[in-house]
Design a protein around this motif. Structure first.
Motif, mmCIF file in Angstrom:
data_model
loop_
_atom_site.group_PDB
_atom_site.id
_atom_site.type_symbol
_atom_site.label_atom_id
_atom_site.label_comp_id
_atom_site.label_asym_id
_atom_site.label_seq_id
_atom_site.Cartn_x
_atom_site.Cartn_y
_atom_site.Cartn_z
ATOM 1 N N THR A 1 0.500 -1.072 0.019
ATOM 2 C CA THR A 1 -0.422 -0.351 -0.552
ATOM 3 C C THR A 1 0.553 1.397 0.050
ATOM 4 O O THR A 1 2.271 1.686 1.249
ATOM 5 N N HIS A 2 0.504 2.370 -1.036
ATOM 6 C CA HIS A 2 1.433 3.362 -0.756
ATOM 7 C C HIS A 2 1.589 4.019 0.314
ATOM 8 O O HIS A 2 0.524 3.791 1.327
ATOM 9 N N GLY A 3 2.704 5.008 0.870
ATOM 10 C CA GLY A 3 2.794 5.259 2.105
ATOM 11 C C GLY A 3 3.912 6.075 2.018
ATOM 12 O O GLY A 3 4.690 6.755 0.873
ATOM 13 N N PRO B 1 7.845 -1.527 4.888
ATOM 14 C CA PRO B 1 7.818 -2.413 3.378
ATOM 15 C C PRO B 1 7.041 -2.280 3.523
ATOM 16 O O PRO B 1 6.094 -3.128 1.540
ATOM 17 N N ASN B 2 5.499 -3.468 4.012
ATOM 18 C CA ASN B 2 4.283 -4.044 3.968
ATOM 19 C C ASN B 2 3.303 -2.435 3.524
ATOM 20 O O ASN B 2 2.574 -2.250 3.152
ATOM 21 N N ASP B 3 3.632 -0.914 4.008
ATOM 22 C CA ASP B 3 3.296 0.247 3.986
ATOM 23 C C ASP B 3 3.508 0.633 3.027
ATOM 24 O O ASP B 3 3.439 2.015 3.393
ATOM 25 N N GLY C 1 9.206 2.539 -4.397
ATOM 26 C CA GLY C 1 8.927 4.004 -4.918
ATOM 27 C C GLY C 1 8.190 4.960 -4.333
ATOM 28 O O GLY C 1 8.879 5.701 -4.556
ATOM 29 N N ASP C 2 8.104 4.859 -2.790
ATOM 30 C CA ASP C 2 7.768 6.262 -2.375
ATOM 31 C C ASP C 2 9.113 6.679 -1.523
ATOM 32 O O ASP C 2 9.646 6.285 -0.793
ATOM 33 N N LEU C 3 9.309 7.818 -2.762
ATOM 34 C CA LEU C 3 10.325 8.195 -2.437
ATOM 35 C C LEU C 3 9.859 10.060 -1.249
ATOM 36 O O LEU C 3 10.485 10.437 -1.105
ATOM 37 N N VAL D 1 -1.663 8.422 4.366
ATOM 38 C CA VAL D 1 -2.758 8.806 5.532
ATOM 39 C C VAL D 1 -3.892 8.693 6.214
ATOM 40 O O VAL D 1 -5.209 8.449 7.005
ATOM 41 N N ASN D 2 -5.114 8.839 4.978
ATOM 42 C CA ASN D 2 -6.383 8.821 4.293
ATOM 43 C C ASN D 2 -6.783 7.593 4.222
ATOM 44 O O ASN D 2 -6.507 7.114 2.825
#
Length: 215
Positions: free
Chosen positions: A117-119, A125-127, A131-133, A178-179
């Motif tokens: 999931t995007h975070g 690593p699961n959240d 690619g999330d920088l 966060v939403n």
């Protein structure tokens, strides 16, 4: 005159010192893992013309004294980010494809080989996606972005290597997922349009002075 007990102790200590000094040190020359470097030359998306330009430098060095890769360092230098859009923070992400045939949209979704999931970048690593920088902040007077990112998941080698993939600078601030009631927050962080992008390409070693906290 030394006693037999003293002589035995000296002998034991001599053996210990010899054994410790004879253990080979781990060095890059003896390690099969090599330091890796890459660059990404940022250009505006073809469907959103602007004066945005910049360079991102990537370095994957070895942990000092150990034969394993350290966290990746990404130095971001971007100029001419718009000043009149009300956004001083912009999402910056690794995208799945290094394809600019149809502008930055050709780069596909954020790079997410683990189906997470995007975070935020320091989520587990699961959240977060590989690619999330997270976000980068522009200077509110000049529009310049100059910052170093240290990331624990992205790699320049291995099955999840980011070499050949894309980097995208987004128009809005990434809400970091966060939403939980908003599907788009969990997918893209509502980072908005793709302002500029580039393809991550392997490069020769990059001088250390390219990597600074701020400049």
């Amino acid at each position: 005159m030394k006693s037999k007990k003293d002589l035995r102790l000296i002998l034991v200590l001599s053996v210990v010192v010899h054994l410790v000094s004879s253990v080979p040190e781990v060095s890059p020359e003896r390690c099969t893992i090599q330091e890796e470097y890459a660059v990404c030359i940022l250009r505006p998306s073809s469907d959103k013309p602007s004066d945005i330009n910049g360079t991102l430098y990537f370095a994957q060095k070895l942990v000092p004294g150990e034969c394993k890769a350290d966290f990746i360092s990404i130095q971001v230098y971007i100029d001419n980010v718009p000043l009149n859009d009300g956004n001083h923070k912009h999402g910056l992400h690794i995208h799945e494809f290094g394809d600019v045939s149809n502008g930055c949209d050709s780069m596909g979704p954020y790079y997410n080989p683990r189906s997470a999931t995007h975070g935020g970048p320091w989520n587990s690593p699961n959240d977060r996606y590989v690619g999330d920088l997270g976000n980068v902040r522009q200077n509110p007077k000049t529009g310049r972005i100059s910052v170093r990112i240290v990331d624990y998941m992205a790699r320049l080698t291995g099955p999840e290597s980011i070499i050949g993939r894309g980097i995208v600078l987004h128009a809005n601030e990434d809400d970091l997922g966060v939403n939980k009631s908003d599907p788009e927050s969990l997918k893209t962080g509502n980072a908005g349009a793709r302002l500029a992008c580039c393809v991550i390409a392997r490069s020769p070693p990059i001088p250390d002075d390219k990597f600074t906290l701020y400049k």
